[in-house]
Design a protein around this motif. Structure first.
Motif, mmCIF file in Angstrom:
data_model
loop_
_atom_site.group_PDB
_atom_site.id
_atom_site.type_symbol
_atom_site.label_atom_id
_atom_site.label_comp_id
_atom_site.label_asym_id
_atom_site.label_seq_id
_atom_site.Cartn_x
_atom_site.Cartn_y
_atom_site.Cartn_z
ATOM 1 N N LEU A 180 6.016 41.276 44.874
ATOM 2 C CA LEU A 180 5.871 40.015 45.605
ATOM 3 C C LEU A 180 5.022 40.195 46.857
ATOM 4 N N MET A 181 5.199 41.318 47.554
ATOM 5 C CA MET A 181 4.375 41.572 48.737
ATOM 6 C C MET A 181 2.898 41.647 48.367
ATOM 7 N N LEU A 182 2.593 42.326 47.277
ATOM 8 C CA LEU A 182 1.195 42.417 46.831
ATOM 9 C C LEU A 182 0.664 41.039 46.462
ATOM 10 N N LEU A 183 1.495 40.218 45.824
ATOM 11 C CA LEU A 183 1.080 38.863 45.479
ATOM 12 C C LEU A 183 0.841 38.034 46.731
ATOM 13 N N TYR A 184 1.780 38.132 47.698
ATOM 14 C CA TYR A 184 1.671 37.328 48.911
ATOM 15 C C TYR A 184 0.573 37.831 49.849
ATOM 16 N N ALA A 185 0.033 38.987 49.562
ATOM 17 C CA ALA A 185 -1.098 39.470 50.355
ATOM 18 C C ALA A 185 -2.341 38.623 50.111
ATOM 19 N N VAL A 186 -2.375 37.905 48.972
ATOM 20 C CA VAL A 186 -3.559 37.113 48.632
ATOM 21 C C VAL A 186 -3.228 35.660 48.302
ATOM 22 N N ALA A 187 -1.966 35.374 47.956
ATOM 23 C CA ALA A 187 -1.593 34.022 47.518
ATOM 24 C C ALA A 187 -0.613 33.387 48.499
ATOM 25 N N PRO A 188 -0.701 32.063 48.684
ATOM 26 C CA PRO A 188 0.278 31.372 49.538
ATOM 27 C C PRO A 188 1.678 31.481 48.941
ATOM 28 N N PRO A 189 2.655 31.940 49.718
ATOM 29 C CA PRO A 189 4.013 32.094 49.195
ATOM 30 C C PRO A 189 4.868 30.850 49.403
ATOM 31 N N VAL A 190 6.051 30.897 48.832
ATOM 32 C CA VAL A 190 7.067 29.866 49.033
ATOM 33 C C VAL A 190 8.310 30.563 49.567
ATOM 34 N N SER A 191 8.888 30.041 50.634
ATOM 35 C CA SER A 191 10.054 30.690 51.232
ATOM 36 C C SER A 191 11.323 30.329 50.471
ATOM 37 N N ASN A 192 12.368 31.129 50.714
ATOM 38 C CA ASN A 192 13.642 30.855 50.044
ATOM 39 C C ASN A 192 14.250 29.527 50.504
ATOM 40 N N THR A 218 0.344 39.055 58.175
ATOM 41 C CA THR A 218 1.743 38.834 58.523
ATOM 42 C C THR A 218 1.898 37.610 59.415
ATOM 43 N N MET A 219 1.036 37.517 60.439
ATOM 44 C CA MET A 219 1.097 36.355 61.329
ATOM 45 C C MET A 219 0.793 35.073 60.565
ATOM 46 N N GLU A 220 -0.193 35.115 59.676
ATOM 47 C CA GLU A 220 -0.554 33.943 58.890
ATOM 48 C C GLU A 220 0.599 33.509 57.995
ATOM 49 N N LEU A 221 1.261 34.478 57.352
ATOM 50 C CA LEU A 221 2.402 34.155 56.504
ATOM 51 C C LEU A 221 3.524 33.543 57.321
ATOM 52 N N TYR A 222 3.825 34.170 58.449
ATOM 53 C CA TYR A 222 4.921 33.662 59.278
ATOM 54 C C TYR A 222 4.657 32.223 59.712
ATOM 55 N N LEU A 223 3.462 31.956 60.213
ATOM 56 C CA LEU A 223 3.158 30.623 60.734
ATOM 57 C C LEU A 223 3.104 29.567 59.638
ATOM 58 N N ASN A 224 3.030 29.991 58.381
ATOM 59 C CA ASN A 224 3.007 29.032 57.287
ATOM 60 C C ASN A 224 4.356 28.844 56.594
ATOM 61 N N VAL A 225 5.324 29.718 56.873
ATOM 62 C CA VAL A 225 6.627 29.563 56.226
ATOM 63 C C VAL A 225 7.751 29.314 57.226
ATOM 64 N N ALA A 226 7.470 29.460 58.523
ATOM 65 C CA ALA A 226 8.511 29.204 59.517
ATOM 66 C C ALA A 226 8.984 27.763 59.440
ATOM 67 N N GLU A 227 10.295 27.561 59.617
ATOM 68 C CA GLU A 227 10.855 26.215 59.598
ATOM 69 C C GLU A 227 10.729 25.612 60.992
ATOM 70 N N TRP A 228 10.139 24.406 61.056
ATOM 71 C CA TRP A 228 9.912 23.756 62.338
ATOM 72 C C TRP A 228 10.575 22.379 62.409
ATOM 73 N N GLY A 229 11.575 22.182 61.591
ATOM 74 C CA GLY A 229 12.277 20.906 61.559
ATOM 75 C C GLY A 229 12.901 20.719 60.193
ATOM 76 N N ASP A 230 13.625 19.649 60.023
ATOM 77 C CA ASP A 230 14.296 19.380 58.757
ATOM 78 C C ASP A 230 13.265 19.120 57.661
ATOM 79 N N GLY A 231 13.048 20.109 56.813
ATOM 80 C CA GLY A 231 12.060 19.991 55.738
ATOM 81 C C GLY A 231 10.635 20.200 56.182
ATOM 82 N N ILE A 232 10.422 20.596 57.444
ATOM 83 C CA ILE A 232 9.079 20.825 57.986
ATOM 84 C C ILE A 232 8.827 22.324 58.027
ATOM 85 N N PHE A 233 7.852 22.784 57.262
ATOM 86 C CA PHE A 233 7.558 24.205 57.188
ATOM 87 C C PHE A 233 6.087 24.451 57.507
#
Length: 242
Positions: free
Chosen positions: A45-57, A164-179
């Protein structure tokens, strides 16, 4: 003609034990294979997420329960430079210095405990939070924390600091249903993440500890004070690893 003694009869208990030994060998082999697969899955999954947009749990959990999810994947170079500075100042000031786990902060967290022996400060890096969001589960658990540490070290090898920073800023939760930063910028400030001001970036970083409770658009006194402190630290923060 010379008599030949017949071969000795095999012990019946040894004969009956053979199927049991074969079953145990197969069971052990299958368990080892299962462990290898489970160990390989995070790396895959890490290798996949190195190039593809992931989905958080958390996103998956909301989809499975029929709840809405708003996330607009946005590359780091389309976000205001003030946002990673503010998030690092708030969540992980030594982001460029550690290798997934900030052992300086871990030792400090172990040392600084309350009268019940519980830590009074956190030591979770952005890498650890990203690993938790993408590969593990939410909630406080010693087992999860034990897995989080080696996976964060592995993630720091597989992902660049920028990724890592790009992944974090795209999966962090910033509100109810806001990611993610883009959805958060549009929700709270009705603009793209690329146009965030340093003050707005600091307000987004300020609500990260509890984005369901706090509001970046209409900050409480606590959020406003925290955002001011984050903005001051961000002005002194540098991220040469990005």
């Amino acid at each position: 003609m010379e008599d030949v003694d017949p071969p000795p009869l095999e012990d019946e208990s040894a004969v009956s034990a053979r199927p049991k030994r074969r079953f145990l060998r197969r069971l052990v082999n299958r368990l080892m294979l299962l462990l290898l697969v489970l160990a390989a899955m995070p790396l895959g999954l890490m290798l996949l997420y190195a190039v593809a947009p992931p989905v958080s749990n958390l996103m998956l959990a909301r989809w499975f329960t029929g709840q809405p999810v708003t996330r607009i994947w946005t590359p780091l170079d389309r976000m205001a430079p003030s946002l990673p500075l503010a998030v690092a100042a708030s969540e992980d000031s030594r982001f460029c210095l550690h290798h997934g786990v900030d052992w300086v902060e871990v030792r400090a967290a172990i040392r600084d405990t309350d009268e019940d022996g519980l830590p009074t400060r956190g030591a979770s890096t952005l890498t650890m939070q990203t690993v938790k969001n993408l590969l593990l589960w939410q909630g406080r658990s010693p087992v999860r924390k034990g897995l989080e540490l080696p996976l964060a070290v592995l993630a720091d090898i597989v992902w660049s600091k920028r990724r890592t920073m790009e992944l974090y800023l795209n999966v962090a939760e910033w509100g109810d249903g806001i990611f993610g930063a883009e959805a958060a910028a549009q929700r709270y400030f009705r603009k793209s993440a690329a146009r965030l001001t340093p003050a707005e970036s600091a307000r987004l970083a300020a609500i990260l500890p509890n984005p369901i409770r706090y509001d970046a658009e209409k900050p409480s006194r606590y959020v406003a004070t925290r955002a001011g402190r984050i903005a001051a630290r961000a002005r002194q923060q540098s991220l040469p690893c990005l």
